[in-house]
Design a protein around this motif. Structure first.
Motif, PDB file in Angstrom:
ATOM      1  N   UNK A  15       0.825  -1.200   0.000  1.00  0.00           N
ATOM      2  CA  UNK A  15       0.000   0.000   0.000  1.00  0.00           C
ATOM      3  C   UNK A  15       0.865   1.257   0.000  1.00  0.00           C
ATOM      4  N   UNK A  16       0.228   2.391  -0.161  1.00  0.00           N
ATOM      5  CA  UNK A  16       0.940   3.669  -0.065  1.00  0.00           C
ATOM      6  C   UNK A  16       1.221   4.040   1.393  1.00  0.00           C
ATOM      7  N   UNK A  17       0.552   3.405   2.293  1.00  0.00           N
ATOM      8  CA  UNK A  17       0.538   3.861   3.687  1.00  0.00           C
ATOM      9  C   UNK A  17       1.556   3.176   4.587  1.00  0.00           C
ATOM     10  N   UNK A  18       2.465   2.371   4.024  1.00  0.00           N
ATOM     11  CA  UNK A  18       3.353   1.585   4.872  1.00  0.00           C
ATOM     12  C   UNK A  18       4.739   2.138   5.093  1.00  0.00           C
ATOM     13  N   UNK A  19       5.099   3.257   4.458  1.00  0.00           N
ATOM     14  CA  UNK A  19       6.457   3.796   4.605  1.00  0.00           C
ATOM     15  C   UNK A  19       6.679   4.318   6.017  1.00  0.00           C
ATOM     16  N   UNK A  20       7.882   4.104   6.540  1.00  0.00           N
ATOM     17  CA  UNK A  20       8.218   4.537   7.888  1.00  0.00           C
ATOM     18  C   UNK A  20       9.558   5.270   7.873  1.00  0.00           C
ATOM     19  N   UNK A  21       9.712   6.210   8.803  1.00  0.00           N
ATOM     20  CA  UNK A  21      10.977   6.942   8.915  1.00  0.00           C
ATOM     21  C   UNK A  21      12.133   5.959   9.031  1.00  0.00           C
ATOM     22  N   UNK A  22      13.178   6.199   8.267  1.00  0.00           N
ATOM     23  CA  UNK A  22      14.323   5.292   8.211  1.00  0.00           C
ATOM     24  C   UNK A  22      14.336   4.444   6.965  1.00  0.00           C
ATOM     25  N   UNK A  23      13.183   4.339   6.267  1.00  0.00           N
ATOM     26  CA  UNK A  23      13.146   3.588   5.014  1.00  0.00           C
ATOM     27  C   UNK A  23      13.951   4.310   3.933  1.00  0.00           C
ATOM     28  N   UNK A  24      14.317   3.555   2.916  1.00  0.00           N
ATOM     29  CA  UNK A  24      15.005   4.087   1.744  1.00  0.00           C
ATOM     30  C   UNK A  24      13.983   4.232   0.619  1.00  0.00           C
ATOM     31  N   UNK A  25      14.021   5.358  -0.097  1.00  0.00           N
ATOM     32  CA  UNK A  25      13.098   5.609  -1.193  1.00  0.00           C
ATOM     33  C   UNK A  25      13.796   5.311  -2.515  1.00  0.00           C
ATOM     34  N   UNK A  26      13.141   4.524  -3.373  1.00  0.00           N
ATOM     35  CA  UNK A  26      13.756   4.131  -4.643  1.00  0.00           C
ATOM     36  C   UNK A  26      12.704   4.096  -5.740  1.00  0.00           C
ATOM     37  N   UNK A  27      13.177   4.120  -6.987  1.00  0.00           N
ATOM     38  CA  UNK A  27      12.258   4.121  -8.125  1.00  0.00           C
ATOM     39  C   UNK A  27      12.769   3.171  -9.203  1.00  0.00           C
ATOM     40  N   UNK A  28      11.836   2.514  -9.874  1.00  0.00           N
ATOM     41  CA  UNK A  28      12.144   1.679 -11.039  1.00  0.00           C
ATOM     42  C   UNK A  28      11.450   2.294 -12.243  1.00  0.00           C
ATOM     43  N   UNK A  29      12.204   2.496 -13.308  1.00  0.00           N
ATOM     44  CA  UNK A  29      11.637   3.116 -14.496  1.00  0.00           C
ATOM     45  C   UNK A  29      12.186   4.513 -14.709  1.00  0.00           C
ATOM     46  N   UNK A  30      11.693   5.170 -15.739  1.00  0.00           N
ATOM     47  CA  UNK A  30      12.216   6.477 -16.113  1.00  0.00           C
ATOM     48  C   UNK A  30      11.537   7.595 -15.333  1.00  0.00           C
ATOM     49  N   UNK A  31      12.184   8.752 -15.323  1.00  0.00           N
ATOM     50  CA  UNK A  31      11.643   9.944 -14.668  1.00  0.00           C
ATOM     51  C   UNK A  31      11.723  11.119 -15.630  1.00  0.00           C
ATOM     52  N   UNK A  32      10.572  11.621 -16.036  1.00  0.00           N
ATOM     53  CA  UNK A  32      10.526  12.822 -16.840  1.00  0.00           C
ATOM     54  C   UNK A  32      10.641  12.647 -18.338  1.00  0.00           C
ATOM     55  N   UNK A  33      10.903  11.444 -18.811  1.00  0.00           N
ATOM     56  CA  UNK A  33      11.101  11.256 -20.253  1.00  0.00           C
ATOM     57  C   UNK A  33       9.782  11.399 -21.024  1.00  0.00           C
ATOM     58  N   UNK A  34       8.688  10.906 -20.465  1.00  0.00           N
ATOM     59  CA  UNK A  34       7.394  11.061 -21.136  1.00  0.00           C
ATOM     60  C   UNK A  34       7.014  12.534 -21.230  1.00  0.00           C
ATOM     61  N   UNK A  35       7.274  13.283 -20.172  1.00  0.00           N
ATOM     62  CA  UNK A  35       6.968  14.716 -20.186  1.00  0.00           C
ATOM     63  C   UNK A  35       7.872  15.469 -21.155  1.00  0.00           C
ATOM     64  N   UNK A  36       9.126  15.045 -21.251  1.00  0.00           N
ATOM     65  CA  UNK A  36      10.031  15.680 -22.204  1.00  0.00           C
ATOM     66  C   UNK A  36       9.563  15.428 -23.633  1.00  0.00           C
ATOM     67  N   UNK A  37       9.072  14.209 -23.888  1.00  0.00           N
ATOM     68  CA  UNK A  37       8.514  13.912 -25.196  1.00  0.00           C
ATOM     69  C   UNK A  37       7.277  14.745 -25.479  1.00  0.00           C
ATOM     70  N   UNK A  38       6.422  14.912 -24.470  1.00  0.00           N
ATOM     71  CA  UNK A  38       5.212  15.710 -24.653  1.00  0.00           C
ATOM     72  C   UNK A  38       5.557  17.176 -24.881  1.00  0.00           C
ATOM     73  N   UNK A  39       6.568  17.662 -24.206  1.00  0.00           N
ATOM     74  CA  UNK A  39       7.002  19.038 -24.411  1.00  0.00           C
ATOM     75  C   UNK A  39       7.439  19.257 -25.864  1.00  0.00           C
ATOM     76  N   UNK A  40       8.150  18.283 -26.411  1.00  0.00           N
ATOM     77  CA  UNK A  40       8.544  18.369 -27.816  1.00  0.00           C
ATOM     78  C   UNK A  40       7.321  18.396 -28.731  1.00  0.00           C
TER      79      UNK A  40
END
Length: 330
Positions: free
Chosen positions: A159-184
């Motif tokens: 769920x979205x509600x399980x993060x706790x202080x001390x956890x590490x935040x990470x991402x899988x996948x791209x960031x901002x590339x779809x928006x950069x394409x849309x801007x073009x």
């Protein structure tokens, strides 16, 4: 006229039974389907005793432009946006239900290619998932509605509600590339009057194929949802409205602060924070060692509320389809 010089068959001149006969064979059967298309409803296995379900709507205008996307890409993107929501719960996508409302003058071939995009999107991103049913109608506006189902396979939902202080935040996948394409596309995929234009878009595709594809046919890391769950992810969500806005939602649900790292985000460009529609997976893990391959650490979960960058508060604005498309008519 079609490229062959023959006037194509239109949706408004085709019986529903004929449309279904041309579209349904293009879908791949779902492995989980006990009864597929053809009856009043499908029957899908749920071995876990529970199932994940989500739905998403794509409307011509606020969500896509036919001058910018091929029908195949629209089908692919419709699949991707729903599969990623299932993955964000830590589930394996099993089946889709697809409803299409098409304009009467739309060529039947357009819907066939859209169906091909859904089929190939599922095959590439969620093997074994397929279409088990849906509906067809006629409308003044092309609308694609997809409902996706997923199997938790005995795991608890993430769920979205399980993060706790001390956890590490990470991402899988791209960031901002779809928006950069849309801007073009907004800046250069238009005609002299600023209307979306297929010829201008073709030139952009040749010059920036990866960025345009990131917008019109994103390929989120669907399989990483199950990987994150198995690795002990404490919270997770699909990033469809921009990293900053969606991170603020995860922070609010978990009653924590997410402190992002500018060093980690800098290589991803100016759209990384606020650009939407990448459909990446944002997750929190209990330790650095728990972060699985395919995920990149971008911050920490700390006490407090909201989202910050290197400790400085950020305004959680992000992707808004109702404002992002304003002024892009035609």
């Amino acid at each position: 006229m079609s490229s062959s010089g023959v006037d194509p068959q239109r949706v408004g001149h085709t019986a529903e039974s004929e449309l279904l006969a041309r579209i349904l064979p293009r879908f791949r059967a779902a492995d989980a389907a006990l009864v597929g298309p053809g009856d009043d409803a499908a029957v899908v296995r749920a071995p876990d005793g529970r199932f994940v379900v989500t739905t998403d709507l794509m409307v011509h205008g606020p969500d896509f432009r036919m001058a910018w996307s091929t029908p195949f890409e629209l089908g692919w993107k419709a699949a991707a946006s729903n599969l990623s929501d299932v993955a964000a719960m830590g589930a394996r996508p099993t089946a889709l239900v697809v409803a299409l409302a098409a304009t009467a003058d739309l060529p039947v071939e357009f819907l066939e290619q859209l169906a091909d995009g859904i089929r190939e999107g599922c095959a590439a991103m969620a093997p074994g998932c397929g279409v088990v049913g849906g509906d067809l109608s006629v409308s003044a506006t092309l609308t694609i509605a997809v409902t996706a189902f997923g199997d938790l396979e005995g795991r608890e939902p993430v769920l979205r509600s399980g993060a706790r202080a001390g956890d590490v935040l990470a991402i899988a996948g791209s960031m901002g590339r779809a928006a950069e394409g849309l801007d073009l596309l907004f800046r250069r995929g238009v005609d002299a009057d600023g209307h979306p234009d297929a010829e201008a878009t073709a030139l952009l595709r040749a010059e920036y194929p990866d960025l345009i594809r990131a917008q019109t046919a994103p390929r989120p890391p669907i399989g990483h949802g199950v990987i994150a769950s198995a690795a002990g992810a404490t919270a997770m969500m699909d990033v469809s409205d921009g990293l900053l806005l969606d991170a603020s939602r995860l922070a609010a649900a978990s009653d924590v602060r997410l402190d992002l790292s500018s060093t980690a985000l800098e290589p991803h460009g100016p759209f990384a924070l606020r650009g939407g529609e990448d459909h990446s997976l944002l997750a929190a893990f209990p330790t650095q060692d728990a972060v699985p391959a395919g995920f990149t650490v971008i911050g920490q979960v700390v006490p407090g509320r909201g989202v910050s960058l290197d400790g400085t508060d950020l305004d959680p604005r992000g992707w808004d389809p109702y404002s992002s498309w304003s002024g892009a008519q035609g």
